[in-house]
Design a protein around this motif. Sequence first.
Motif, mmCIF file in Angstrom:
data_model
loop_
_atom_site.group_PDB
_atom_site.id
_atom_site.type_symbol
_atom_site.label_atom_id
_atom_site.label_comp_id
_atom_site.label_asym_id
_atom_site.label_seq_id
_atom_site.Cartn_x
_atom_site.Cartn_y
_atom_site.Cartn_z
ATOM 1 N N VAL A 46 -42.400 -16.689 11.939
ATOM 2 C CA VAL A 46 -41.754 -17.242 13.141
ATOM 3 C C VAL A 46 -42.060 -16.393 14.370
ATOM 4 C CG1 VAL A 46 -39.510 -17.683 14.218
ATOM 5 C CG2 VAL A 46 -39.930 -18.431 11.874
ATOM 6 N N LEU A 47 -41.997 -15.063 14.239
ATOM 7 C CA LEU A 47 -42.211 -14.201 15.410
ATOM 8 C C LEU A 47 -43.638 -14.271 15.937
ATOM 9 C CD1 LEU A 47 -40.161 -10.982 14.508
ATOM 10 C CD2 LEU A 47 -39.564 -12.809 16.112
ATOM 11 N N GLN A 48 -44.576 -14.722 15.115
ATOM 12 C CA GLN A 48 -45.962 -14.835 15.568
ATOM 13 C C GLN A 48 -46.274 -16.214 16.156
ATOM 14 O OE1 GLN A 48 -48.996 -12.796 12.942
ATOM 15 N NE2 GLN A 48 -47.221 -12.571 11.622
ATOM 16 N N MET A 49 -45.289 -17.135 16.090
ATOM 17 C CA MET A 49 -45.480 -18.476 16.654
ATOM 18 C C MET A 49 -45.115 -18.473 18.141
ATOM 19 S SD MET A 49 -43.794 -20.653 13.500
ATOM 20 C CE MET A 49 -43.981 -22.239 14.335
ATOM 21 N N ASP A 50 -45.811 -19.323 18.912
ATOM 22 C CA ASP A 50 -45.520 -19.447 20.342
ATOM 23 C C ASP A 50 -44.321 -20.360 20.587
ATOM 24 O OD1 ASP A 50 -47.631 -17.802 21.287
ATOM 25 O OD2 ASP A 50 -49.013 -19.429 20.822
ATOM 26 N N SER A 51 -44.160 -21.358 19.715
ATOM 27 C CA SER A 51 -43.043 -22.299 19.866
ATOM 28 C C SER A 51 -42.825 -23.024 18.554
ATOM 29 C CB SER A 51 -43.320 -23.306 20.983
ATOM 30 O OG SER A 51 -44.462 -24.094 20.655
ATOM 31 N N LEU A 52 -41.667 -23.634 18.445
ATOM 32 C CA LEU A 52 -41.320 -24.395 17.248
ATOM 33 C C LEU A 52 -40.576 -25.647 17.686
ATOM 34 C CD1 LEU A 52 -41.130 -24.536 14.108
ATOM 35 C CD2 LEU A 52 -38.942 -23.329 14.308
ATOM 36 N N THR A 53 -41.032 -26.809 17.195
ATOM 37 C CA THR A 53 -40.395 -28.075 17.547
ATOM 38 C C THR A 53 -39.505 -28.534 16.399
ATOM 39 O OG1 THR A 53 -42.281 -28.696 18.919
ATOM 40 C CG2 THR A 53 -40.786 -30.458 18.245
ATOM 41 N N VAL A 54 -38.214 -28.694 16.694
ATOM 42 C CA VAL A 54 -37.236 -29.128 15.701
ATOM 43 C C VAL A 54 -36.500 -30.331 16.261
ATOM 44 C CG1 VAL A 54 -35.241 -28.458 14.319
ATOM 45 C CG2 VAL A 54 -36.981 -26.759 14.876
ATOM 46 N N ALA A 55 -36.576 -31.456 15.553
ATOM 47 C CA ALA A 55 -35.891 -32.697 15.961
ATOM 48 C C ALA A 55 -36.244 -33.075 17.403
ATOM 49 C CB ALA A 55 -34.383 -32.547 15.804
ATOM 50 N N GLY A 56 -37.519 -32.915 17.732
ATOM 51 C CA GLY A 56 -37.986 -33.295 19.061
ATOM 52 C C GLY A 56 -37.730 -32.273 20.138
ATOM 53 N N VAL A 57 -37.073 -31.167 19.778
ATOM 54 C CA VAL A 57 -36.768 -30.118 20.765
ATOM 55 C C VAL A 57 -37.698 -28.934 20.515
ATOM 56 C CG1 VAL A 57 -35.019 -28.544 21.654
ATOM 57 C CG2 VAL A 57 -34.373 -30.842 20.891
ATOM 58 N N THR A 58 -38.406 -28.504 21.550
ATOM 59 C CA THR A 58 -39.337 -27.386 21.443
ATOM 60 C C THR A 58 -38.626 -26.082 21.820
ATOM 61 O OG1 THR A 58 -41.231 -28.794 21.941
ATOM 62 C CG2 THR A 58 -41.515 -26.417 22.218
ATOM 63 N N VAL A 59 -38.635 -25.175 20.882
ATOM 64 C CA VAL A 59 -37.982 -23.867 21.094
ATOM 65 C C VAL A 59 -39.068 -22.818 21.323
ATOM 66 C CG1 VAL A 59 -36.468 -22.131 20.108
ATOM 67 C CG2 VAL A 59 -36.111 -24.563 19.564
ATOM 68 N N PRO A 60 -39.047 -22.117 22.457
ATOM 69 C CA PRO A 60 -40.054 -21.069 22.691
ATOM 70 C C PRO A 60 -39.820 -19.878 21.757
ATOM 71 C CG PRO A 60 -38.424 -21.070 24.446
ATOM 72 C CD PRO A 60 -38.119 -22.267 23.586
ATOM 73 N N LEU A 61 -40.897 -19.302 21.262
ATOM 74 C CA LEU A 61 -40.844 -18.150 20.361
ATOM 75 C C LEU A 61 -41.711 -17.029 20.919
ATOM 76 C CD1 LEU A 61 -41.042 -20.059 16.954
ATOM 77 C CD2 LEU A 61 -39.033 -18.944 17.934
ATOM 78 N N PRO A 62 -41.544 -15.817 20.441
ATOM 79 C CA PRO A 62 -42.214 -14.663 21.064
ATOM 80 C C PRO A 62 -43.738 -14.724 21.023
ATOM 81 C CG PRO A 62 -40.416 -13.942 19.650
ATOM 82 C CD PRO A 62 -40.585 -15.392 19.409
#
Length: 644
Positions: free
Chosen positions: A393-409
Amino acid sequence: MSGQNQFALLRQRRFLPYFVVQLLGAFNDNVFRQAIVGLLGYMAIDQTDKALYTQLAPAIFILPYFLFSATAGQIAEKLEKQRLIRITTAMEIAIMSVAAVGFLTQNMVVLLGALFLTGVQSTLFGPVKYSILPAVLRPEELTGGNGLVEMGTSIAILLGMIFGGLIFAVAGTQGPWVAGAALVLLAVAGNLASRAIPRVDAGAPELRVRWNIVRESWAIWQLTRRRLAVRNAVLGISWFWFVGTVLTGNLPVYAEAWLGGTPTLYVFALALFSIGVGVGSLLCEKLSARTVEIGLVPLGAIGMTGFLLDLYFARHHVPATSGLDVAGFLAQPGSWRVVTDLTGIGLFTGFFVVPLFALIQSRTPKAELARVIAGLNIQNALFIVLAAVTGIVLQMDSLTVAGVTVPLPGLSIPQLYLALGIANAVVALYIFTIVPEFLMRFLSWLLVRALYRLRIRGVEEHVPDEGAGLIVCNHVSYMDALILAASIPRPVRFVMHHRIFNIPVMRWIFRTAKAIPIAGAREDPELMQRAFDQVDATLAEGGLVCIFPEGGLTRDGEIAPFRTGVERILARAAAAGRPVPVVPMALKGMWASMWSRRDSRLGRMRVPRRFRARVEVVAAPPETGQVTAAMLEARVRALRGDDA
């Protein structure tokens, strides 16, 4: 203390066959797992399926730890341990036979099924692996024995990965046959070695095994939390697995992308870490003077943090070259700094984890130890999964859950290692804050090893492993309590004059160690009564108390007459139906050292004859029955002899 060290255990039947069994087990597990990866390349399946199998295999192996650890802990508590080890190694033969069929038929379903069964077998072996050690080793051998086990395990894992990875590369078309045969032969060798292990009685033969997985997993995990120091030792070991998983799980990509290497360089980097862990584990016995020295835990945490942070600064830019082998990498500028950091992380990891295992074994009742280890394994499995998910997760730029994009480090691997070093410092600080004993023992260990050359005789044999005990010792210097605390494996509450208790800086250590300040009857009768009440309460709870019956520091290096306060303590315990054994101890060589009584002629602290004076702590067998102050004084005088 004899001149023996942990390597003497490798010549003794009580330890060697067990050591060989766990070594072969760890080696075989990793040969199997790497051989599966090799088979995937041999079968030339597409990259999508290969990635799926590669990610699925660790999850399948670890799943049994969640499902069966509670049952395994109960079984390990109920059965005679040598018998259980024979059963689990026999299971390994059957499982590896199934795996051999999977390799010969190149059937991934069969192989993954065998991998799941291997996880079940490892789950059953886990609780007995560590709970057997206190039954076959003496208290002074626990640290060394655990050091050997951790060293053997880390090296066996490394060699197993190398051997398993080379099978298909070297054997070619004969790879499936070689893999299957190797796995079965290693399992047979482990079973044969298990038959040489002496009988080791069950911890709780009357225990009724309960099969409700959820309820018993919760109950066993709660066992790990009954004692504060054990609870946080369990947390520390689980954190070790978290750090190790994040570090080694990202090492293949780190070696290729950030060190510019080939897969060979990854194996080299892993070897540095593994060898560091092995060396650190072995050094624990020497550094701890053959006691369960939890003061090494903060030292390990500090070293891990320092080298993890430096690893980021050593190499956080993408290299200009790629495809380097080991020799090519070592020729690059700054490469030896990376080598030092990876080895240093492993070295201090050994300092961190070995004393934690020894602490759990020494402070957990024998009838609960296997279940506590099972609870530890459940928590370890949780932290391993958490580490793998966190690293992704920490190496991802973002994560989309239920249509919502969450920014990640979107961290790079060097940045991930930097974050891991910072997190390690925070976790260590948290553990040491809620259990100050860890930090207090570290400061005691640091001070004592810096100022003295300490030798210990008879302490491990004569201080009770559990239950109440009163220790009496001659009083020479302001450092006496710290020296004794560094020599006795169990926590001790020291009764000391309130003026010594209130020395600046030392006051924090004494208060953290729950020392009991006392004053004379004329000086402060209320404080004296409180001290006797605290001593009695500690003994009633099954703790250790140490008193200096002379009532103050020696003025001339000789032992002063013992006061009768010790008789008052024993009489009060006996009247309550709680007779207490008394262990006489003597400090030798302290009068010539720093921190003894001021010299009346020079009007200053005594100057030591040499830096780091030789000091000895000697203990005699416990006294029971009608014990008097005069009797104890005579025992301590005899122990000290002519050496002040």
